[in-house]
Design a protein around this motif. Sequence first.
Motif, PDB file in Angstrom:
ATOM      1  N   LEU A 141      51.959  36.306 -24.513  1.00 45.66           N
ATOM      2  CA  LEU A 141      51.981  36.838 -23.145  1.00 45.66           C
ATOM      3  C   LEU A 141      51.565  35.794 -22.121  1.00 45.66           C
ATOM      4  CD1 LEU A 141      50.446  40.387 -23.781  1.00 45.66           C
ATOM      5  CD2 LEU A 141      52.816  39.855 -23.212  1.00 45.66           C
ATOM      6  N   GLU A 142      50.624  34.920 -22.493  1.00 46.07           N
ATOM      7  CA  GLU A 142      50.138  33.903 -21.562  1.00 46.07           C
ATOM      8  C   GLU A 142      51.112  32.747 -21.385  1.00 46.07           C
ATOM      9  OE1 GLU A 142      46.412  32.819 -23.245  1.00 46.07           O
ATOM     10  OE2 GLU A 142      45.256  34.271 -22.032  1.00 46.07           O
ATOM     11  N   ASP A 144      54.275  32.346 -20.420  1.00 46.85           N
ATOM     12  CA  ASP A 144      55.100  32.243 -19.211  1.00 46.85           C
ATOM     13  C   ASP A 144      54.391  32.766 -17.964  1.00 46.85           C
ATOM     14  OD1 ASP A 144      57.215  31.185 -20.676  1.00 46.85           O
ATOM     15  OD2 ASP A 144      57.983  33.179 -21.193  1.00 46.85           O
ATOM     16  N   GLN A 145      53.070  32.921 -18.020  1.00 52.79           N
ATOM     17  CA  GLN A 145      52.345  33.436 -16.862  1.00 52.79           C
ATOM     18  C   GLN A 145      52.445  32.527 -15.630  1.00 52.79           C
ATOM     19  OE1 GLN A 145      52.147  36.614 -16.949  1.00 52.79           O
ATOM     20  NE2 GLN A 145      49.993  36.732 -16.331  1.00 52.79           N
ATOM     21  N   ARG A 148      55.608  33.445 -13.922  1.00 56.18           N
ATOM     22  CA  ARG A 148      55.571  34.795 -13.357  1.00 56.18           C
ATOM     23  C   ARG A 148      54.741  34.827 -12.075  1.00 56.18           C
ATOM     24  NH1 ARG A 148      54.169  36.280 -18.832  1.00 56.18           N
ATOM     25  NH2 ARG A 148      56.016  36.910 -20.030  1.00 56.18           N
ATOM     26  N   ARG A 149      53.636  34.095 -12.033  1.00 55.05           N
ATOM     27  CA  ARG A 149      52.797  34.090 -10.824  1.00 55.05           C
ATOM     28  C   ARG A 149      53.564  33.528  -9.633  1.00 55.05           C
ATOM     29  NH1 ARG A 149      48.908  32.185 -14.722  1.00 55.05           N
ATOM     30  NH2 ARG A 149      47.425  33.859 -15.226  1.00 55.05           N
ATOM     31  N   ALA A 156      52.684  39.529 -12.692  1.00 63.61           N
ATOM     32  CA  ALA A 156      51.763  38.624 -13.370  1.00 63.61           C
ATOM     33  C   ALA A 156      50.346  39.196 -13.401  1.00 63.61           C
ATOM     34  CB  ALA A 156      51.763  37.262 -12.687  1.00 63.61           C
ATOM     35  N   ILE A 159      50.121  41.850 -16.090  1.00 62.94           N
ATOM     36  CA  ILE A 159      50.082  41.246 -17.420  1.00 62.94           C
ATOM     37  C   ILE A 159      48.714  40.629 -17.688  1.00 62.94           C
ATOM     38  CG2 ILE A 159      51.059  39.416 -18.860  1.00 62.94           C
ATOM     39  CD1 ILE A 159      53.745  39.964 -17.628  1.00 62.94           C
ATOM     40  N   ASP A 160      48.110  39.999 -16.674  1.00 64.07           N
ATOM     41  CA  ASP A 160      46.754  39.460 -16.832  1.00 64.07           C
ATOM     42  C   ASP A 160      45.759  40.569 -17.166  1.00 64.07           C
ATOM     43  OD1 ASP A 160      47.285  36.767 -16.468  1.00 64.07           O
ATOM     44  OD2 ASP A 160      47.143  36.889 -14.278  1.00 64.07           O
TER      45      ASP A 160
END
Length: 445
Positions: A141-142, A144-145, A148-149, A156, A159-160
């Motif tokens: 999950l981390e 492509d953060q 996404r941000r 984002a 998801i965080d």
Amino acid sequence: MSAIGQLEPVRGGPLFRPLSAEDEEQQPDEIESLCMSCYRNGVTRLLLTKIPFFKEIIVSSFSCSSCAWSNTEIQSVGRIQEQGVRYTLAVTVRQDMNREVVKTDCATARIPELDFEIPAFSQKGALTTIEGIIDRAVAGLEQDQPVRRAADKDVAGKIDEFIGKLKQLKEVDSSFTFIIDDPSGNSFVENPCAPQKDDALVVTRYRRTAQQDAMLGLEAEETDENPADSMEDLRNEVLQFNTNCPECNAPANTNMKLVQIPHFKEVIIMATNCEACGHRTNEVKSGGAIEPLGTRITLRVTDPSDMTRDVLKSETCSVEIPELEFELGMGALGGKFTTVEGLLKDIRDLIVKNPFTLGDSSTPRRVEKLQEFGRKVYQLMEGHMEAHFILDDPAGNSYLQNVYAPEEDPELKVEHYERTFAQNEDLGLNDMRTEGYESGLTSER
């Protein structure tokens, strides 16, 4: 050509060798391959080995000296099991996070409390722990953060927030449920209480649906339009069909015979004998329908001669020995037609030779515990110990020989009982419609 296709058997020996720390010839094969991170050449190490429960597996490890990226995974190349398996674990303490888990690539992992699921074929197979599976999900999950941000801060941020909930699970501040559902039947969750029953772990074996068979690449069996042979012909004939040995995968023959057990019913016995490696196995299937009532058979073992009693253990039967605090769940060991001594030997081999209790990952306390269990089973087989041997079959298709038949056996107690809703669910009876289904199909059309 694939990396596996480039491998040659070691000195003319088998391609898959048993896993052993003393085998100096068992070294991983190194193959130069492309790094998918920096697109330079790295090194892939492949180890083709065999371990119990998993049959043949491929352990692969990739490392790149240019960008330091690395990756490890396992692939099961053994046979798909006859039934799927579902492990449901109630995680209540921090030690549960250290349970060893074998997750194949076709298995689904779920945490219902977070509505979180790792779909089948979204990750490669892994030999890890529950904490390792959560860490792997967090890392995914981390990944492509940052992108996404920049594209959508709201997504984002959510998801965080979810990643924070996953990380919080590892502290086990509150209990949660961890589920592994594998239609291939090759996944595994460790039972640290072995050989005793683990109250926090529920193991359910089930028949695959047509969609699950298609997902695994299994073809549906073709129905034979020709009329079946008469029942009398089947009783007098030994049917033979081709199969593969479950140990060495060499071509072998399986013999199948319909047998009438005195004072019981008809069963189907299947026996496989491999001429290549000498492996022998037998399995028993019920030749009749599920009985209206479940059956619980209790034998009080008081004499060595009790070890010679015939036993028919169906695949829906569980085995319990209260004096040893031991319980073997439904589906384990499959169906067997043997003796009490033969079934005890199979139970001892299943528990004592468990690969997850041996080797470097095991603790001295656990090894001693299992060795003590093996000694008690041996004492029971030698007649130096009295115990109660209990067969509990909700389908009513198990049998233990009455040596006094047709008179009553003073050491044998047979009870019939009404099945619970959960037992009917395991047998697939709750949703089974046996009356009025023709009219239902007509109305649907």
